[in-house]
Design a protein around this motif. Structure first.
Motif, PDB file in Angstrom:
ATOM      1  N   LYS A 141      -2.687  -3.833   9.916  1.00 25.97           N
ATOM      2  CA  LYS A 141      -4.120  -3.676   9.623  1.00 25.97           C
ATOM      3  C   LYS A 141      -4.924  -3.913  10.890  1.00 25.97           C
ATOM      4  O   LYS A 141      -4.554  -4.689  11.753  1.00 25.97           O
ATOM      5  CB  LYS A 141      -4.544  -4.695   8.547  1.00 25.97           C
ATOM      6  CG  LYS A 141      -4.084  -4.361   7.119  1.00 25.97           C
ATOM      7  CD  LYS A 141      -4.963  -3.292   6.530  1.00 25.97           C
ATOM      8  CE  LYS A 141      -4.668  -3.071   5.059  1.00 25.97           C
ATOM      9  NZ  LYS A 141      -5.228  -4.094   4.191  1.00 25.97           N
ATOM     10  N   ASN A 142      -6.073  -3.230  10.994  1.00 25.67           N
ATOM     11  CA  ASN A 142      -6.971  -3.433  12.125  1.00 25.67           C
ATOM     12  C   ASN A 142      -7.587  -4.831  12.043  1.00 25.67           C
ATOM     13  O   ASN A 142      -7.853  -5.337  10.976  1.00 25.67           O
ATOM     14  CB  ASN A 142      -8.103  -2.391  12.110  1.00 25.67           C
ATOM     15  CG  ASN A 142      -7.580  -1.041  12.583  1.00 25.67           C
ATOM     16  OD1 ASN A 142      -6.731  -0.974  13.464  1.00 25.67           O
ATOM     17  ND2 ASN A 142      -8.079   0.026  11.991  1.00 25.67           N
ATOM     18  N   GLU A 155      -6.120   5.684   8.635  1.00 23.78           N
ATOM     19  CA  GLU A 155      -6.828   4.844   9.614  1.00 23.78           C
ATOM     20  C   GLU A 155      -8.169   4.369   9.066  1.00 23.78           C
ATOM     21  O   GLU A 155      -8.554   3.212   9.271  1.00 23.78           O
ATOM     22  CB  GLU A 155      -7.043   5.628  10.916  1.00 23.78           C
ATOM     23  CG  GLU A 155      -5.764   5.853  11.715  1.00 23.78           C
ATOM     24  CD  GLU A 155      -6.022   6.538  13.033  1.00 23.78           C
ATOM     25  OE1 GLU A 155      -5.610   5.988  14.077  1.00 23.78           O
ATOM     26  OE2 GLU A 155      -6.635   7.636  13.034  1.00 23.78           O
ATOM     27  N   ASN A 156      -8.861   5.243   8.350  1.00 27.21           N
ATOM     28  CA  ASN A 156     -10.160   4.884   7.772  1.00 27.21           C
ATOM     29  C   ASN A 156     -10.037   3.824   6.685  1.00 27.21           C
ATOM     30  O   ASN A 156     -11.009   3.189   6.320  1.00 27.21           O
ATOM     31  CB  ASN A 156     -10.866   6.118   7.211  1.00 27.21           C
ATOM     32  CG  ASN A 156     -11.302   7.083   8.299  1.00 27.21           C
ATOM     33  OD1 ASN A 156     -11.422   6.696   9.458  1.00 27.21           O
ATOM     34  ND2 ASN A 156     -11.517   8.340   7.938  1.00 27.21           N
ATOM     35  N   ASN A 157      -8.809   3.639   6.175  1.00 29.22           N
ATOM     36  CA  ASN A 157      -8.548   2.588   5.185  1.00 29.22           C
ATOM     37  C   ASN A 157      -8.146   1.273   5.852  1.00 29.22           C
ATOM     38  O   ASN A 157      -7.668   0.360   5.187  1.00 29.22           O
ATOM     39  CB  ASN A 157      -7.475   3.040   4.202  1.00 29.22           C
ATOM     40  CG  ASN A 157      -8.035   3.842   3.041  1.00 29.22           C
ATOM     41  OD1 ASN A 157      -8.375   3.283   2.004  1.00 29.22           O
ATOM     42  ND2 ASN A 157      -8.153   5.152   3.211  1.00 29.22           N
ATOM     43  N   GLY A 158      -8.341   1.194   7.176  1.00 26.17           N
ATOM     44  CA  GLY A 158      -8.157  -0.075   7.879  1.00 26.17           C
ATOM     45  C   GLY A 158      -6.809  -0.270   8.543  1.00 26.17           C
ATOM     46  O   GLY A 158      -6.493  -1.369   9.008  1.00 26.17           O
ATOM     47  N   PHE A 159      -5.995   0.797   8.625  1.00 23.14           N
ATOM     48  CA  PHE A 159      -4.671   0.676   9.236  1.00 23.14           C
ATOM     49  C   PHE A 159      -4.689   1.184  10.676  1.00 23.14           C
ATOM     50  O   PHE A 159      -5.446   2.089  11.025  1.00 23.14           O
ATOM     51  CB  PHE A 159      -3.628   1.433   8.412  1.00 23.14           C
ATOM     52  CG  PHE A 159      -3.367   0.820   7.066  1.00 23.14           C
ATOM     53  CD1 PHE A 159      -2.482  -0.249   6.931  1.00 23.14           C
ATOM     54  CD2 PHE A 159      -4.018   1.273   5.930  1.00 23.14           C
ATOM     55  CE1 PHE A 159      -2.249  -0.837   5.690  1.00 23.14           C
ATOM     56  CE2 PHE A 159      -3.795   0.695   4.688  1.00 23.14           C
ATOM     57  CZ  PHE A 159      -2.911  -0.365   4.575  1.00 23.14           C
ATOM     58  N   ASN A 160      -3.825   0.611  11.488  1.00 27.26           N
ATOM     59  CA  ASN A 160      -3.790   0.915  12.916  1.00 27.26           C
ATOM     60  C   ASN A 160      -2.582   1.801  13.242  1.00 27.26           C
ATOM     61  O   ASN A 160      -1.441   1.353  13.132  1.00 27.26           O
ATOM     62  CB  ASN A 160      -3.738  -0.392  13.715  1.00 27.26           C
ATOM     63  CG  ASN A 160      -3.792  -0.153  15.214  1.00 27.26           C
ATOM     64  OD1 ASN A 160      -4.065   0.947  15.667  1.00 27.26           O
ATOM     65  ND2 ASN A 160      -3.518  -1.196  15.978  1.00 27.26           N
ATOM     66  N   THR A 167       0.851  -1.196   0.000  1.00 25.08           N
ATOM     67  CA  THR A 167       0.000   0.000   0.000  1.00 25.08           C
ATOM     68  C   THR A 167       0.880   1.237   0.000  1.00 25.08           C
ATOM     69  O   THR A 167       1.862   1.307   0.750  1.00 25.08           O
ATOM     70  CB  THR A 167      -0.919   0.035   1.234  1.00 25.08           C
ATOM     71  OG1 THR A 167      -1.773  -1.112   1.225  1.00 25.08           O
ATOM     72  CG2 THR A 167      -1.781   1.291   1.248  1.00 25.08           C
ATOM     73  N   ASN A 224      -2.040  -1.371  -3.976  1.00 25.68           N
ATOM     74  CA  ASN A 224      -3.041  -0.547  -3.291  1.00 25.68           C
ATOM     75  C   ASN A 224      -2.547   0.888  -3.202  1.00 25.68           C
ATOM     76  O   ASN A 224      -1.493   1.146  -2.616  1.00 25.68           O
ATOM     77  CB  ASN A 224      -3.311  -1.085  -1.882  1.00 25.68           C
ATOM     78  CG  ASN A 224      -3.848  -2.501  -1.901  1.00 25.68           C
ATOM     79  OD1 ASN A 224      -4.742  -2.819  -2.671  1.00 25.68           O
ATOM     80  ND2 ASN A 224      -3.290  -3.357  -1.062  1.00 25.68           N
TER      81      ASN A 224
END
Length: 307
Positions: A306-307, A110-115, A6, A57
């Motif tokens: 990733k979350n 973060e909204n794309n699923g990352f922590n 990504t 990505n």
């Protein structure tokens, strides 16, 4: 992991020549054309499409008109995203680039699923005129936890060593130069003279003028198990050092570069690179000429969990 699947890219809205960065970025040339932003946006969109077509990505975020920063297309200088969940924010040389550090961009990541577990903001060093411009000034060998840094106004050696200590990298410090008129002047960013991939390193050794430093860099690369693919100073001027290896979700790796860089390479160099991975190249002429940066500068790798 050496290669990210990504990347973050910032879509230009008012791209153009930045006189503040041109003080020590000798790749920049001001074009007096009216449609520079339009051309840069087309180059950006074509670049994004090529990456996505290969399964990479790409998170794209639009720049803002206010506050205006003509170099926002190069996000890798102000932020890096690490696999332990840390994010580093960097001190920038040009005052009009400091506004590129945007909290909303981190929220989008973060909204794309990352922590994001922790934000390490190093930008206060700007108050003391000390700078460390992210993965423009530092080249990471993630697998071997080595960081290469060429000292310049945009890489303060003390900041570099402190960063390496904090993030667990072994620092390799050296000096690199380019010809500017009749002078030999420091290269502004390490990432225009070297690229570290998983199995190889593309590097212009000729621009490391000090023989002992040059031998030390070679020795570290060889001991890391990576093959050295040398480029010339002339190829460096064509952005052949400004490359980045990425991968898609299937694990297929690609070496990303501009069309200018690709055309400067010899048949042997291309074959050597292609023995390791496929090359993706794209026309970035307007961005390169006015911005003094190329393909690698436009990509901020996202290694976050990733979350």
């Amino acid at each position: 992991m050496q290669t990210a699947s990504t990347v973050l890219m910032v879509e230009p809205i008012a791209f153009g020549y930045n006189s503040q960065t041109a003080e020590n970025n000798y790749f920049q040339v001001e074009q007096k054309e009216a449609d520079i932003q339009e051309k840069a946006l087309q180059e950006f969109n074509n670049f994004v499409e090529k990456l996505r077509n290969k399964g990479v990505n790409v998170i794209t975020i639009k720049d803002t008109l206010e506050p205006h920063s003509p170099d926002s297309i190069f996000p890798n200088n102000w932020v890096s995203f690490h696999e332990d969940g840390r994010v580093a924010l960097y001190p920038m040389f040009a005052p009009n680039r400091r506004v590129e550090r945007r909290e909303d961009i981190l929220k989008t990541i973060e909204n794309n699923g990352f922590n994001i577990k922790e934000i390490d903001d190093l930008s206060s060093s700007e108050n003391g005129d000390k700078f460390l411009e992210g993965t423009g000034s530092m080249i990471f060998d993630h697998d071997n936890k080595i960081a290469y840094g060429s000292v310049s106004l945009r890489l303060d050696e003390g900041l570099f060593r402190n960063f390496c200590k904090k993030f667990g990298f072994a620092p390799v410090v050296f000096h690199s130069y380019q010809n500017v008129g009749n002078q030999r002047l420091p290269i502004y960013h390490t990432n225009v003279m070297m690229c570290v991939a998983e199995q190889f390193v593309v590097i212009c050794l000729d621009c490391i003028d000090d023989e002992m430093e040059r031998e030390k860099v070679q020795e570290v690369i060889k001991s890391s198990g990576k093959e050295i693919i040398e480029i010339s100073e002339n190829q460096l001027q064509q952005f052949a050092g400004n490359m980045l290896q990425v991968q898609n979700d299937a694990g297929t790796q690609f070496l990303i570069m501009s069309e200018t860089a690709y055309k400067s390479l010899t048949k042997e160099q291309i074959e050597k690179i292609e023995s390791y991975c496929e090359i993706i190249y794209t026309d970035l002429n307007t961005i390169e000429v006015n911005g003094g940066g190329s393909a690698r500068c436009m990509l901020a790798e996202v290694f976050l969990p990733k979350n």
